[in-house]
Design an enzyme around this catalytic site. Structure first.
Site, PDB file in Angstrom:
ATOM      1  N   LYS A  85      65.731  21.785  10.735  1.00 57.10           N
ATOM      2  CA  LYS A  85      66.224  22.738   9.730  1.00 57.10           C
ATOM      3  C   LYS A  85      65.968  22.263   8.306  1.00 57.10           C
ATOM      4  CE  LYS A  85      69.652  25.424  12.211  1.00 57.10           C
ATOM      5  NZ  LYS A  85      71.028  25.882  12.280  1.00 57.10           N
TER       6      LYS A  85
ATOM      7  N   LYS B 241      61.700  28.465  21.376  1.00 55.07           N
ATOM      8  CA  LYS B 241      62.927  29.111  21.859  1.00 55.07           C
ATOM      9  C   LYS B 241      63.234  30.362  21.021  1.00 55.07           C
ATOM     10  CE  LYS B 241      66.502  26.996  19.085  1.00 55.07           C
ATOM     11  NZ  LYS B 241      67.776  26.410  18.881  1.00 55.07           N
TER      12      LYS B 241
ATOM     13  N   LYS C 157      68.003  32.518  16.277  1.00 52.71           N
ATOM     14  CA  LYS C 157      68.486  33.357  15.167  1.00 52.71           C
ATOM     15  C   LYS C 157      67.759  32.996  13.887  1.00 52.71           C
ATOM     16  CE  LYS C 157      72.848  32.191  16.414  1.00 52.71           C
ATOM     17  NZ  LYS C 157      74.289  32.166  16.701  1.00 52.71           N
TER      18      LYS C 157
END
Ligand code: TYM
Length: 362
Positions: free
Chosen positions: A135, A218, A221
């Site tokens: 991230k 994957k 969101k």
């Protein structure tokens, strides 16, 4: 679906005490309100197990709003998404009569224990967490928040406060659970045995759903493109279209093979998860048929599933007074357990207990 990826007795085989006795083994899990809707990976990877486990365990399930502020956020949107998250848990079948359903920030002990655990967590240990690496990769480590860095420590606190036996999550949370166990062990050996070492509860078959447009990644969101993610609350017509446009693989054979045929395998996983039929059943049924046929059927299966889910969610959202009652009850139940653990921890680490004045004497 019964196999777990862990070397452990499946939770179903544990010895539950009588319901309501309070002595039932506990399960706990959380989900972030970082999107307008849960996606299908959240549901089949995690939330569906919550629904199943609540029958035999003492369950604690929460919306992780404090985790959601470790990246950019909008306060108004966060508030809405938190309530949407709670409504979706109810729509999925999490039953407030069986499960404590609550919002993380309603139980202050989470952040309080996290601070104690921060003092026991190595900087290098936190930096090794792949989620932080992923991230923070885009903007660089310097632009990431301290909250994002400490995210796994708050997650460890979320879990350890309740001394759960099992934590039902998808595969992407495994590393965080390992850190949680390490921190529990460290605390227990440095002070006195206080925390249970929780086991991940990860169902092999649905541990990871993949992006429809890039089936090597994957479904996520934060990083999937709109075409790659099946959002449970979006217009079902749009969902069907996305599935019919899913990227499939070279060749024409319909068989489960994550290496060679990730796209087809993902569709087979989805079909199997939502119908309860085995992957082998679909392989057989589609022998000699085209990818397009499979996509069409998977689209129908998903639409049949998400349509009533969406309707139920919207109904719950229409009754905010009820939702708030559920969350208040959940926070009461969770808070009592969490505060007892926190008091114990504060005492172990050497914090002076405050003098408690009675209301009359204050
Ligand atoms: P979150 O909000 O990203 O995801 C919620 C749950 O969905 C699972 N999941 C998936 N499963 C299968 N396939 C996918 N593509 C997929 N994407 C997500 C996740 O593994 C998760 O179980 N850190 C957690 C929230 C959290 C938490 C906790 C969980 C905070 N504190 C304590 C357990 C215990 C998270 O970000 O989940």
């Amino acid at each position: 679906m019964s196999a777990t990826t862990e070397q452990q007795p499946a939770p179903q085989t544990a010895q539950p005490a009588a319901p309501g006795s309070g002595a039932r083994p506990r399960v706990l899990s959380g989900i972030q309100p970082t999107s307008e809707s849960f996606h299908l990976g959240n549901y089949v990877g995690a939330v569906r197990q919550w629904v199943d486990l609540q029958r035999e365990y003492q369950p604690f399930f929460f919306i992780a709003d404090q985790h959601a502020i470790t990246v950019e956020w909008d306060p108004k949107v966060l508030r809405e998404r938190t309530l949407r998250g709670a409504a979706q848990l109810l729509a999925a079948g999490v039953d407030p009569k069986r499960s404590a359903i609550f919002v993380q920030s309603h139980v202050p002990a989470h952040a309080q224990l996290a601070w104690v655990l921060n003092g026991l967590t190595g900087f290098g240990e936190a930096r090794r967490m792949t989620q932080f690496k992923d991230k923070s990769a885009k903007g660089g480590e310097g632009a990431a928040s301290v909250g994002l860095f400490a995210y796994p420590v708050l997650m460890a606190a979320d879990i350890l406060l309740y001394r759960p036996h099992f934590v039902p999550v998808g595969e992407d949370q495994r590393q965080h659970l390992e850190l949680t166990r390490d921190l529990a062990q460290r605390f227990n050996s440095r002070f006195k045995k206080t925390f249970r070492l929780p086991e991940p509860y990860i169902l092999k078959e649905t541990a990871k759903l993949y992006d429809l447009q890039d089936p090597t990644r994957k479904m996520s969101k934060s990083s999937s493109s709109p075409g790659g993610i099946i959002e449970m609350l979006e217009d079902p017509k749009r969902t069907a279209k996305k599935i019919r446009s899913a990227v499939t693989d070279s060749g024409a054979e319909i068989r489960f093979d994550l290496e060679e045929k990730p796209g087809v395998s993902n569709l087979l996983t989805i079909a199997s998860a939502l119908t309860g039929q085995s992957v082998a059943h679909f392989e057989e049924a589609y022998a000699g048929r085209m990818y397009g046929d499979l996509k069409k059927e998977v689209a129908e299966i998903v639409v049949d599933f998400v349509t009533p889910f969406r309707d139920r969610t919207l109904e719950y959202l229409d009754d905010q007074a009820y939702l708030m009652e559920v969350l208040a009850d959940g926070a009461d139940t969770a808070g009592a357990v969490a505060e007892a653990t926190l008091r114990d921890v504060y005492q172990q680490v050497g914090f002076v207990a405050p003098l408690r004045r009675s209301a009359a004497g204050a």
